[in-house]
Design a protein around this motif. Structure first.
Motif, PDB file in Angstrom:
ATOM      1  N   GLY A   6       0.812  -1.214   0.000  1.00 32.91           N
ATOM      2  CA  GLY A   6       0.000   0.000   0.000  1.00 32.91           C
ATOM      3  C   GLY A   6       0.842   1.259   0.000  1.00 32.91           C
ATOM      4  O   GLY A   6       0.579   2.195  -0.770  1.00 32.91           O
ATOM      5  N   ARG A   7       1.863   1.300   0.842  1.00 30.37           N
ATOM      6  CA  ARG A   7       2.724   2.481   0.904  1.00 30.37           C
ATOM      7  C   ARG A   7       3.522   2.644  -0.382  1.00 30.37           C
ATOM      8  O   ARG A   7       3.753   3.768  -0.853  1.00 30.37           O
ATOM      9  N   LEU A   8       3.947   1.536  -0.966  1.00 30.17           N
ATOM     10  CA  LEU A   8       4.694   1.615  -2.222  1.00 30.17           C
ATOM     11  C   LEU A   8       3.813   2.135  -3.351  1.00 30.17           C
ATOM     12  O   LEU A   8       4.252   2.947  -4.168  1.00 30.17           O
ATOM     13  N   ALA A   9       2.553   1.666  -3.399  1.00 28.77           N
ATOM     14  CA  ALA A   9       1.638   2.137  -4.438  1.00 28.77           C
ATOM     15  C   ALA A   9       1.386   3.631  -4.292  1.00 28.77           C
ATOM     16  O   ALA A   9       1.359   4.376  -5.285  1.00 28.77           O
ATOM     17  N   ALA A  10       1.197   4.088  -3.045  1.00 27.70           N
ATOM     18  CA  ALA A  10       0.957   5.518  -2.817  1.00 27.70           C
ATOM     19  C   ALA A  10       2.183   6.353  -3.169  1.00 27.70           C
ATOM     20  O   ALA A  10       2.062   7.451  -3.714  1.00 27.70           O
ATOM     21  N   ARG A  11       3.350   5.821  -2.875  1.00 27.90           N
ATOM     22  CA  ARG A  11       4.573   6.581  -3.122  1.00 27.90           C
ATOM     23  C   ARG A  11       4.810   6.810  -4.608  1.00 27.90           C
ATOM     24  O   ARG A  11       5.260   7.891  -5.026  1.00 27.90           O
TER      25      ARG A  11
END
Length: 449
Positions: free
Chosen positions: A293-298
């Protein structure tokens, strides 16, 4: 860190190999010689910090002292004991053939009878391999759609031949024109039957092949990707080749259907490498950890692209643990399977209905993170992430009013802790050993009755 009862023995063996006295080693790790003597005779357990100190003083990795070379042997014997426990429960109606207290003495057994321990472990490995073969054949023969289609093709051709031949035999005064038509039909159906039979034999030979056992188009694609470590290094270059050029260099993709599947897969992989470049992605991964999730948002990237990228990174990149990936469409059909040791994926049958993969289809766009206990002789725990989203139609079907095609995917990796509550799951119902399961849809071939 896991420690066996033979940790002290390994410390002593390493000390003697380095020709160190007990007093010298005890002084270097900050304990008394008397306490070290108790440790070396396996009469005192070694804490994690002290094990690290011992490893540094002896110049070895901590795992060499905590597990040693016998670790795989211990696991094989525990697996054999688990199988005997299941057999005992079936034979005695719940009784065990091995006293639970004896399971803690496996390491003592290995130490006293190393030869017999290796023989038993080898027999267990052989039995487990044969069980996997039986499971594979049962799954294929009962549910493989390709095999069923081939059998249907053979029966259809035989029926057509019998029908045409019966008309010719039972109608002696048939007109020459119709007679020619029926003879032509018999000739074409004979060719059809021959082709279907050859295809069926080739497919069955493929199942029996020891090197791969693969024949279906998806199996060919996954076998080719597996041989490459699931990483397409060509797409990381500034001038990546076209997917079609890469496929042209892959003789393993023999079937046209396999090449079509590969074209779709490689096209998406190339797009993923462009929106998630390798070096920046690895840098972000080192900073955020394994958090899709954090990678997708980044990166402002689709979650599906992040899942695929994580599962196809170079081996050992960013010190990632092994990752498995499974993808399905809205019907539940598995469309991609990157297996993970301990987390088996069915080839033809549907997966376990308790997988988060299928739950994600009912909760689109909502990320799911669950800990799973995979059934087996030695149940293993995994961490999973699942996500489902509409998959945009491609090509001519990409119209404004095109149907919504859902796609779900699930990442799995070995769990590092056992503190979280876990959901019991299996591979598929036909080969799941769990007897009492709310998600069971058909009887198991191996569950105790």
């Amino acid at each position: 860190m896991a420690r066996s009862a033979l940790t002290g023995t390994r410390i002593r063996e390493r000390r003697l190999a380095l020709k160190l006295r007990q007093t010298d080693l005890a002084r270097s790790v900050g304990i008394s010689a008397a306490y070290l003597n108790l440790i070396e005779h396996n009469r005192r357990r070694v804490s994690d910090p002290l094990l690290e100190t011992f490893a540094k003083a002896l110049g070895v990795a901590p795992v060499a002292l905590s597990e040693g070379a016998e670790s795989a042997l211990f696991e094989a014997l525990r697996e054999a004991a688990a199988g005997v426990e299941t057999a005992g429960a079936e034979a005695t109606g719940g009784g065990a053939l091995i006293d639970p207290s004896e399971l803690d003495r496996i390491e003592e057994f290995v130490g006293r009878f190393p030869g017999w321990a290796k023989v038993l472990a080898a027999r267990q490995a052989r039995a487990a391999a044969l069980e996997r073969v039986v499971e594979t054949y049962s799954e294929r023969m009962g549910q493989d759609p390709y095999l069923l289609d081939e059998l249907h093709e053979v029966l259809s051709a035989v029926t057509s031949l019998r029908s045409s031949a019966a008309i010719l035999v039972e109608t002696p005064d048939i007109e020459p024109e119709w007679q020619a038509r029926f003879l032509s039909s018999i000739a074409s159906e004979s060719l059809r039957l021959s082709a279907a039979a050859e295809g069926l034999v080739a497919y069955l030979d493929g199942i029996e092949a020891a090197d791969s056992g693969l024949a279906a188009p998806l199996d060919q694609l996954e076998s080719w990707l597996s041989a490459r470590g699931w990483h397409l290094a060509e797409f990381e270059r500034p001038d990546p080749p076209a997917p079609a050029d890469l496929i042209a260099q892959a003789p393993e993709l023999a079937a046209s259907a396999a090449r079509d599947l590969a074209l779709g897969y490689l096209t998406r992989a190339l797009a993923d490498s462009r929106i998630l470049p390798l070096k920046p992605f690895l840098a972000a991964l080192a900073e955020t950890g394994l958090d899709p999730g954090r990678l997708a948002a980044r990166f402002g990237a689709p979650m599906a692209a992040v899942f695929r990228r994580l599962a196809t990174l170079p081996e050992g990149a960013a010190n990632l643990p092994p990752l498995g990936l499974v993808v399905c469409d809205a019907s539940g059909t598995l469309t991609l399977r990157r297996p993970l040791p301990g987390f088996a994926l069915p080839r033809s049958a549907a997966g376990c209905p308790l997988w988060p993969l299928y739950e994600a289809l009912a909760r689109p766009m909502q990320p799911l993170r669950l800990t799973l206990d995979m059934a087996g002789r030695l149940p293993q725990r995994f961490q999973s992430w699942a996500f489902a989203a509409p998959r945009p139609p491609e090509g001519p079907a990409a119209a404004f009013d095109a149907p919504v095609l859902m796609e779900a995917m699930m990442l799995v990796t070995p769990a590092t802790t056992r503190t979280e509550a876990a959901r019991p799951v299996g591979t598929s119902c036909r080969v799941c050993p769990r007897r009492d399961c709310t998600g069971r849809r058909e009887p198991s071939l191996i569950a105790p009755r």
